[in-house]
Design an enzyme around this catalytic site. Structure first.
Site: not given
Ligand code: AMP
Length: 585
Positions: A273, A293, A364, A440
């Site tokens: 991540k 996004r 990804f 989600r």
């Molecule tokens: P969050 O913003 O904490 O909800 O985490 C989701 C976000 O992690 C996604 O919107 C992406 O921007 C990011 N992200 C980073 N690495 C990845 C990955 N390998 N696959 C999907 N999302 C990723």
């Protein structure tokens, strides 16, 4: 069609907060609209001038609107300002004042929805010297030719503040009810405000088809048109268009590896991540577009990404999902998102900044392949395509690091590797899952160790005291519920800095928020809910003080989340989950 017919519908919608009642009102209305007017009608019901994903903005804020109302009504700006303070809504102000004036003059010709939309869109094209005055003049002319009730909603549309509370789900269901109502046997029972459905599966099929078409276009206008003209077949034939962004799939939070497996099945794929920014990349031959996004076009800000996509993606037409991560030129190590966030808004010295703060693209997922959407293809197969078409080039474009396994120990080790390399944790992905735009649903989950800050929207603020009296210094924060309503969870006044050099400052925040003031009440200002910030806290408590039923203990303002829109913030159910987890510990 006359705009006044639409205004009647706005008024009915405003008179109820019940979602089903609103759905019924809109669907009955849509049934009566000609094919020619349907797209415009749907767009205007949403209070939009352009579809989502279209970057154009009217660019008229409250202060300019105040002047336009003054010109149209012949009232002084001071008078309008004081009315605005009283009602907190320039729409209502223009209604009252134009009504007063209209009684003195004779009636006007009828406005059509097409004319209103054309005029509002025309505002965007006015640029350069004297453009402010020209815009004010044009809005004033439009208001002058409007009836009072029409003026009210024109003003609100321009200010992007409709106050009728119609969400995307409501529009989606209205389209399904309007054009498939008899097929899916749905009846609205007005007295009890509930719906009667013969066959739930059939109902879901039609609503799902509307949702799918909307997911791929991000625009309800063509969806409604297709449903009216060609029914189910029309919806199924809707394809995404390369160059027009669609919503990104969102991640669900899981607490540990075993919950990750529970959600995504065994085996699952685990990926690093990355702590960067999401990029949806559209490639159409030699044309590359990059969207955040929030579906903002940031192509110009990331020239090196455009180049590496052109060079290393071996397919003419594709849409990729990826994370761009900043890295240090000196050490090659990844840098936290905050370091590259300034690139998103930058309009000058772009190439210089790109060379100082370069990013690496970690791809990804793939959403479109050879011009056709592949959202319904299982994730493993989408991944196979990615491997085939991307020629990896370190520090330019690579595939997200991943493993597929059913073994917790292997995941634990991979997790440690991810953290060691400066990442936030892992993503877990379900191998046979489709790509669900904007949802989600747990087809992808995030696995992070530390307690996560909340992403909340600022809904109110208060002017400070003493040396802080020029600044907004206390901020009321809200989360969002399933219906899209903002619910308060607390007030924060720490975390911001006194000086700009030290980080996000009161002064900077005041400049940002001032533009969003809807109403002032003594020291307090009511804001348009637009600004999303990260909020750290010690604990979540139950509390009757706030609309959400929860309050944060020691909330601290963290960073601005310019990459998130208010619809994407922490939900009430996330707060409930966090509260319950905390109780267990
Ligand atoms: P969050 O913003 O904490 O909800 O985490 C989701 C976000 O992690 C996604 O919107 C992406 O921007 C990011 N992200 C980073 N690495 C990845 C990955 N390998 N696959 C999907 N999302 C990723």
């Amino acid at each position: 069609m006359h705009y006044s017919r639409l205004v009647e519908v706005y008024e009915k919608l405003e008179a109820t907060t019940k979602r089903l009642a609103q759905t019924h009102i809109i669907s009955e209305f849509l049934k009566t609209i000609s094919s020619e007017d349907l797209g415009t009608t749907v767009l205007l019901i949403e209070g939009r001038v352009f579809p989502r994903g279209d970057q154009r903005e009217i660019g008229i804020a409250s202060k300019m609107m105040l002047k336009a109302i003054s010109v149209a009504s012949g009232e002084s700006k001071e008078r309008i300002n004081s009315e605005w303070k009283k009602t907190g809504d320039l729409g209502t102000v223009s209604y009252n004042l134009i009504k007063k004036k209209k009684q003195a003059t004779l009636g006007s010709s009828e406005l059509t929805i097409k004319k209103v939309l054309k005029n509002l869109r025309g505002l965007v094209t006015i640029e350069g010297l004297g453009s402010v005055d020209k815009k004010i003049q044009l809005v004033a002319e439009l208001l002058t030719s409007a009836k009072p009730s029409e003026a009210k909603y024109i003003v609100r549309t321009i200010l992007d503040d409709m106050r009728i509370g119609v969400g995307e789900g409501t529009i989606r269901d209205s389209i399904a009810w309007a054009f498939f109502g008899s097929k899916m046997d749905v009846r609205y029972n007005k007295d009890e405000n509930k719906i009667e459905i013969e066959d739930r599966e059939k109902y879901n099929k039609y609503v799902g088809a509307v949702q799918r078409a909307y997911d791929l276009t991000n625009d309800f206008a063509p969806v409604a048109e297709a449903a009216k003209k060609h029914g189910m077949k029309g919806l199924e034939e809707i394809e995404m268009e390369i160059g027009i962004p669609i919503k990104v799939m969102l991640a669900l939070k899981v607490e540990d590896i075993s919950e990750g497996f529970k959600r995504c099945g065994k085996p699952a794929e685990f990926e690093f991540k990355y702590d960067g920014m999401r990029m949806q990349i559209h490639k159409d031959d030699n044309k590359v577009k990059i969207f955040t996004r929030r579906l903002e076009n940031v192509t110009e800000q990331f020239p090196e990404v455009v180049e590496s996509v052109k060079k290393h993606v071996g397919e003419k037409k594709v849409v990729l999902d990826s994370e761009a991560v900043g890295f240090s030129k000196k050490t090659g190590k990844y840098l936290p998102f905050q370091n590259i966030s300034q690139r998103i808004k930058r309009k000058y010295d772009i190439h210089k900044l790109a060379s100082e703060l370069p990013v690496e693209l970690n791809v990804f997922d793939i959403i479109n392949y050879k011009g056709k959407s592949v959202v319904n293809m299982p994730f493993v197969d989408r991944k196979k395509i990615l491997k085939k078409i991307i020629k990896e080039d370190k520090k330019s474009i690579v595939l997200a690091k991943s493993i597929t396994t059913d073994d917790e120990k292997i995941v634990q080790k991979f997790y440690n590797d991810a953290i060691d390399a400066g990442n936030e944790g892992l993503m877990v992905k379900k191998l046979d899952a489709p790509y669900k735009p904007g949802a989600r649903v747990g087809f992808m989950c995030k696995l992070k160790s530390e307690q996560e800050p909340l992403d909340l929207v600022i809904v109110k603020a208060e002017w400070g005291e003493g040396k802080r009296s020029k600044w907004l210094s206390s901020f009321t924060l809200a989360c969002i519920d399933e219906e899209g309503k903002f619910l308060e969870v607390g007030k924060a006044s720490t975390g911001l800095k006194e000086k700009r050099e030290e980080g996000l400052s009161f002064d900077e925040m005041t400049v940002i928020l001032k533009k969003l003031i809807k109403k002032e009440e003594g020291k307090e200002v009511i804001l348009k809910p637009k600004i999303v910030i990260e909020v750290g806290y010690e604990e979540i408590q139950k509390s009757p003080t706030y609309g959400s039923g929860y309050a944060l203990r020691f909330p601290r303002v963290g960073k601005l989340r310019e990459d998130k829109s208010a619809e994407e913030i922490t939900t009430l159910s996330m707060i409930e989950t966090a509260y319950n987890k905390q109780k267990k510990k």
